[in-house]
Write an enzyme that holds these catalytic residues in place. Structure first.
Site, PDB file in Angstrom:
ATOM      1  N   LYS A 116       0.855  -1.193   0.000  1.00 40.96           N
ATOM      2  CA  LYS A 116       0.000   0.000   0.000  1.00 40.96           C
ATOM      3  C   LYS A 116       0.889   1.241   0.000  1.00 40.96           C
ATOM      4  CE  LYS A 116      -4.278   1.059   2.543  1.00 40.96           C
ATOM      5  NZ  LYS A 116      -4.925   0.834   3.859  1.00 40.96           N
TER       6      LYS A 116
HETATM    7  O1  G3P Z   1      -7.790   1.705   5.676  1.00 42.35           O
HETATM    8  C1  G3P Z   1      -8.033   3.026   5.412  1.00 42.35           C
HETATM    9  C2  G3P Z   1      -9.397   3.545   5.801  1.00 42.35           C
HETATM   10  O2  G3P Z   1     -10.354   2.564   5.685  1.00 42.35           O
HETATM   11  C3  G3P Z   1      -9.406   4.292   7.094  1.00 42.35           C
HETATM   12  O3  G3P Z   1     -10.703   4.580   7.545  1.00 42.35           O
HETATM   13  O4  G3P Z   1     -12.181   5.201   9.410  1.00 42.35           O
HETATM   14  O5  G3P Z   1      -9.750   5.865   9.502  1.00 42.35           O
HETATM   15  O6  G3P Z   1     -11.318   6.988   7.918  1.00 42.35           O
HETATM   16  P1  G3P Z   1     -11.001   5.718   8.646  1.00 42.35           P
END
Ligand code: G3P
Length: 217
Positions: free
Chosen positions: A83
């Site tokens: 990633k």
């Molecule tokens: O993996 C990246 C993403 O899904 C992060 O989500 O909830 O931290 O905005 P969030």
């Protein structure tokens, strides 16, 4: 639509892999830090638990260092997806790593143009962050729809991995918009099966069956 788990916690993953419906996992540095575990050890465990794609994120900022980190992460297991962030360096690293045959997930995507660049750089997945766009007063799901249209227009093979998913409505809308993958925090994954009418209907069926005094086994 493939369903991934958005967590770096091997225990959570082991519990949900038992459903037979987990197609992969995404991690990021924040999720890794939350577990308090050694990242490499956790990754090895996760890759053993899940045969599908497991995204592991680089933490360097220059393309050369991202490539070196990505290659190290890829050695953990054959199902690692590297990633990288959606920066010029991340795109250069994506191009080099995908050219070498690695799977690459380009993350932190917040615009259709960024997604276009990720596809041109050979990304296996692009990760638009729906919830964070909604939080900032934008329309996260519109981004999925626009990326989908652009990818269809030009026949890009890059898969849209809907990320930052906060609730079941995000999953339904991403599926309707044609996202190839949704990565879900474990509570959102668990919530997908729930419906009060299912519970009510099942209770009534079992109550009526009990009255017959019969057994199937
Ligand atoms: O993996 C990246 C993403 O899904 C992060 O989500 O909830 O931290 O905005 P969030």
């Amino acid at each position: 639509m493939k369903l991934f788990l958005d967590t770096a916690d091997p225990k959570e993953i082991a519990a949900l892999v038992a459903t037979g419906l987990v197609d992969g996992v995404t991690t990021n540095p924040s999720l890794a830090a939350k577990t308090g575990l050694s990242f490499f050890e956790a990754l090895r465990t996760i890759c053993d638990l899940v045969p599908g794609s497991v995204s592991a994120e680089v933490t360097a900022l220059s393309a050369n260092e991202m490539i070196a980190e990505g290659k190290k992460l890829a050695k953990v297991a054959s199902n690692i997806t590297i990633k990288v962030p959606l920066t010029w360096d991340g795109l250069a690293a994506c191009k080099a790593l995908s050219g070498d045959g690695h799977k690459v997930n380009v993350t932190l995507c917040f615009s259709p143009n960024q997604a276009l660049l990720a596809a041109k750089a050979g990304a296996t997945f692009v990760s638009p962050f729906i919830g964070r766009l909604d939080d900032a007063g934008h329309d996260g799901m519109a981004l999925i729809r626009e990326i989908r249209q652009i990818y269809v227009n030009y026949g890009f093979a890059t898969e849209i991995l809907a990320a930052s998913m906060r609730h079941a409505t995000h999953v339904r809308e991403a599926a309707l918009a044609g996202a190839h993958v949704a990565t879900l925090p474990p509570p959102v994954f668990r919530g997908l099966v729930q419906h009060p009418l299912t519970d009510k209907g099942l209770a009534a069926f079992l109550e009526d069956w009990k009255k017959t005094g019969q057994k199937i086994l």
